[in-house]
Write a protein that holds these residues in place. Structure first.
Motif, PDB file in Angstrom:
ATOM      1  N   THR A 151      65.837 -46.865  35.188  1.00  0.00           N
ATOM      2  CA  THR A 151      67.067 -47.495  35.682  1.00  0.00           C
ATOM      3  C   THR A 151      68.266 -46.600  35.431  1.00  0.00           C
ATOM      4  O   THR A 151      69.264 -46.675  36.152  1.00  0.00           O
ATOM      5  CB  THR A 151      67.324 -48.859  35.023  1.00  0.00           C
ATOM      6  N   HIS A 152      68.198 -45.782  34.401  1.00  0.00           N
ATOM      7  CA  HIS A 152      69.203 -44.758  34.113  1.00  0.00           C
ATOM      8  C   HIS A 152      68.658 -43.921  32.957  1.00  0.00           C
ATOM      9  O   HIS A 152      67.610 -44.233  32.406  1.00  0.00           O
ATOM     10  CB  HIS A 152      70.570 -45.357  33.787  1.00  0.00           C
ATOM     11  N   ALA A 153      69.386 -42.859  32.600  1.00  0.00           N
ATOM     12  CA  ALA A 153      68.807 -41.876  31.681  1.00  0.00           C
ATOM     13  C   ALA A 153      69.381 -41.919  30.275  1.00  0.00           C
ATOM     14  O   ALA A 153      69.295 -40.931  29.538  1.00  0.00           O
ATOM     15  CB  ALA A 153      68.917 -40.467  32.266  1.00  0.00           C
ATOM     16  N   HIS A 154      69.964 -43.038  29.847  1.00  0.00           N
ATOM     17  CA  HIS A 154      70.273 -43.149  28.420  1.00  0.00           C
ATOM     18  C   HIS A 154      68.982 -43.027  27.621  1.00  0.00           C
ATOM     19  O   HIS A 154      67.918 -43.474  28.062  1.00  0.00           O
ATOM     20  CB  HIS A 154      70.956 -44.487  28.119  1.00  0.00           C
ATOM     21  N   ASP A 155      69.095 -42.425  26.439  1.00  0.00           N
ATOM     22  CA  ASP A 155      67.860 -42.036  25.744  1.00  0.00           C
ATOM     23  C   ASP A 155      66.977 -43.214  25.369  1.00  0.00           C
ATOM     24  O   ASP A 155      65.759 -43.079  25.289  1.00  0.00           O
ATOM     25  CB  ASP A 155      68.161 -41.142  24.522  1.00  0.00           C
ATOM     26  N   ASP A 156      67.585 -44.402  25.180  1.00  0.00           N
ATOM     27  CA  ASP A 156      66.748 -45.555  24.846  1.00  0.00           C
ATOM     28  C   ASP A 156      65.934 -46.042  26.045  1.00  0.00           C
ATOM     29  O   ASP A 156      65.028 -46.854  25.869  1.00  0.00           O
ATOM     30  CB  ASP A 156      67.582 -46.699  24.235  1.00  0.00           C
ATOM     31  N   HIS A 157      66.229 -45.563  27.242  1.00  0.00           N
ATOM     32  CA  HIS A 157      65.477 -45.962  28.439  1.00  0.00           C
ATOM     33  C   HIS A 157      64.489 -44.894  28.904  1.00  0.00           C
ATOM     34  O   HIS A 157      63.597 -45.201  29.705  1.00  0.00           O
ATOM     35  CB  HIS A 157      66.437 -46.318  29.575  1.00  0.00           C
ATOM     36  N   VAL A 158      64.656 -43.660  28.458  1.00  0.00           N
ATOM     37  CA  VAL A 158      63.808 -42.570  28.997  1.00  0.00           C
ATOM     38  C   VAL A 158      63.107 -41.734  27.930  1.00  0.00           C
ATOM     39  O   VAL A 158      62.367 -40.807  28.267  1.00  0.00           O
ATOM     40  CB  VAL A 158      64.618 -41.612  29.901  1.00  0.00           C
ATOM     41  N   GLY A 178      78.186 -46.588  37.296  1.00  0.00           N
ATOM     42  CA  GLY A 178      79.234 -47.195  36.474  1.00  0.00           C
ATOM     43  C   GLY A 178      78.868 -47.162  35.000  1.00  0.00           C
ATOM     44  O   GLY A 178      79.530 -46.499  34.211  1.00  0.00           O
ATOM     45  N   HIS A 179      77.792 -47.862  34.626  1.00  0.00           N
ATOM     46  CA  HIS A 179      77.284 -47.732  33.259  1.00  0.00           C
ATOM     47  C   HIS A 179      76.798 -46.297  33.050  1.00  0.00           C
ATOM     48  O   HIS A 179      77.014 -45.706  31.996  1.00  0.00           O
ATOM     49  CB  HIS A 179      76.167 -48.738  33.010  1.00  0.00           C
ATOM     50  N   ALA A 180      76.150 -45.779  34.060  1.00  0.00           N
ATOM     51  CA  ALA A 180      75.754 -44.363  34.119  1.00  0.00           C
ATOM     52  C   ALA A 180      75.874 -43.940  35.581  1.00  0.00           C
ATOM     53  O   ALA A 180      75.736 -44.770  36.471  1.00  0.00           O
ATOM     54  CB  ALA A 180      74.321 -44.182  33.628  1.00  0.00           C
ATOM     55  N   GLY A 213      68.560 -52.974  34.545  1.00  0.00           N
ATOM     56  CA  GLY A 213      68.812 -52.003  33.485  1.00  0.00           C
ATOM     57  C   GLY A 213      70.009 -52.440  32.661  1.00  0.00           C
ATOM     58  O   GLY A 213      70.099 -53.601  32.235  1.00  0.00           O
ATOM     59  N   ASP A 214      70.955 -51.526  32.458  1.00  0.00           N
ATOM     60  CA  ASP A 214      72.163 -51.872  31.698  1.00  0.00           C
ATOM     61  C   ASP A 214      73.376 -52.072  32.602  1.00  0.00           C
ATOM     62  O   ASP A 214      74.511 -52.058  32.136  1.00  0.00           O
ATOM     63  CB  ASP A 214      72.488 -50.764  30.684  1.00  0.00           C
ATOM     64  N   THR A 215      73.158 -52.239  33.902  1.00  0.00           N
ATOM     65  CA  THR A 215      74.275 -52.463  34.825  1.00  0.00           C
ATOM     66  C   THR A 215      74.839 -53.870  34.686  1.00  0.00           C
ATOM     67  O   THR A 215      76.059 -54.062  34.667  1.00  0.00           O
ATOM     68  CB  THR A 215      73.818 -52.185  36.276  1.00  0.00           C
TER      69      THR A 215
HETATM   70 ZN   LIG Z   1      72.365 -47.619  28.963  1.00  0.00          ZN
END
Ligand SMILES: [Zn+2]
Length: 208
Positions: A63-70, A133-135, A152-154
């Motif tokens: 959903t995006h590349a923040h480290d907790d997601h990837v 926006g969030h990423a 995701g975190d949107t």
């Molecule tokens: Zn995030």
């Protein structure tokens, strides 16, 4: 329809801008009895594979590349041979965790996600919505047959995702939510990256 949504939670950390936080992340798996797509790959390959069970993983969608997601996406790929899909606008965030060209140990993703793209799994379709926006490369995945969207975190239960750190922008995030998510049916279930489900209608009422 035999397609279903399975869910797990894994725990770990999120680090950005030199600060680290403990976080619990949702893992969403969409598929039938034989194949599935994994949405996000936080913290623990074993934790994700427990949700997958004995099914074939066809894709690892970020959903995006923040480290907790990837963070464990490359390790999950190594276990499953599934390709990693990411919107290319999240390259700078991805490279913070997995390196980039010039880094000897860099891990890359396999294919770009694009707005309007569709992914088919077990006979159902996920529509890729680019929601920056969030990423910058954040995407949501809308599954009309299932009446749900993976945000995701949107968008969370209670409002939009955080925009206090690098590569985030609140006005861009709100514009994405209004244009892409609030256009969905009000009873659409929102499966978020952290915490509880909500609905598009409930969040539309909150944000106004
Ligand atoms: Zn995030």
């Amino acid at each position: 329809m035999s397609v279903r949504v399975d869910h797990g939670v894994t725990s770990g950390t999120f680090t950005l801008d030199g600060e680290t936080f403990d976080v619990d992340n949702n893992v969403w798996v969409v598929g039938d009895d034989t194949e599935c797509i994994v949405i996000d790959s936080p913290h623990s390959v074993d934790g994700i594979l427990a949700v997958v069970a004995d099914r074939k993983v066809k894709a690892i969608v970020c959903t995006h590349a923040h480290d907790d997601h990837v963070r464990v996406a490359p390790a999950l790929r190594a276990e499953t041979a599934a390709p990693i899909l990411l919107h290319p606008d999240d390259r700078p965030l991805w490279e913070l965790t997995h390196g980039g060209p010039g880094d000897a140990n860099a891990a890359l993703w396999d294919a770009d996600l694009t707005d309007g793209q569709t992914l088919t799994i077990g006979g159902t379709t996920l529509h890729v919505l680019h929601t920056p926006g969030h990423a910058p490369g954040a995407v949501c995945l809308y599954a009309p047959d299932l009446g749900c969207v993976f945000t995701g975190d949107t968008l969370f239960r209670g409002g939009p995702g955080a925009t206090g750190r690098s590569y985030s922008d609140r006005a861009t995030l709100e514009a994405s939510i209004r244009a892409k998510l609030f256009a969905l049916p009000a009873d659409t279930i929102v499966h978020t990256g952290h915490g509880e489900d909500t609905t598009i209608g409930a969040e539309k009422a909150l944000l106004g």
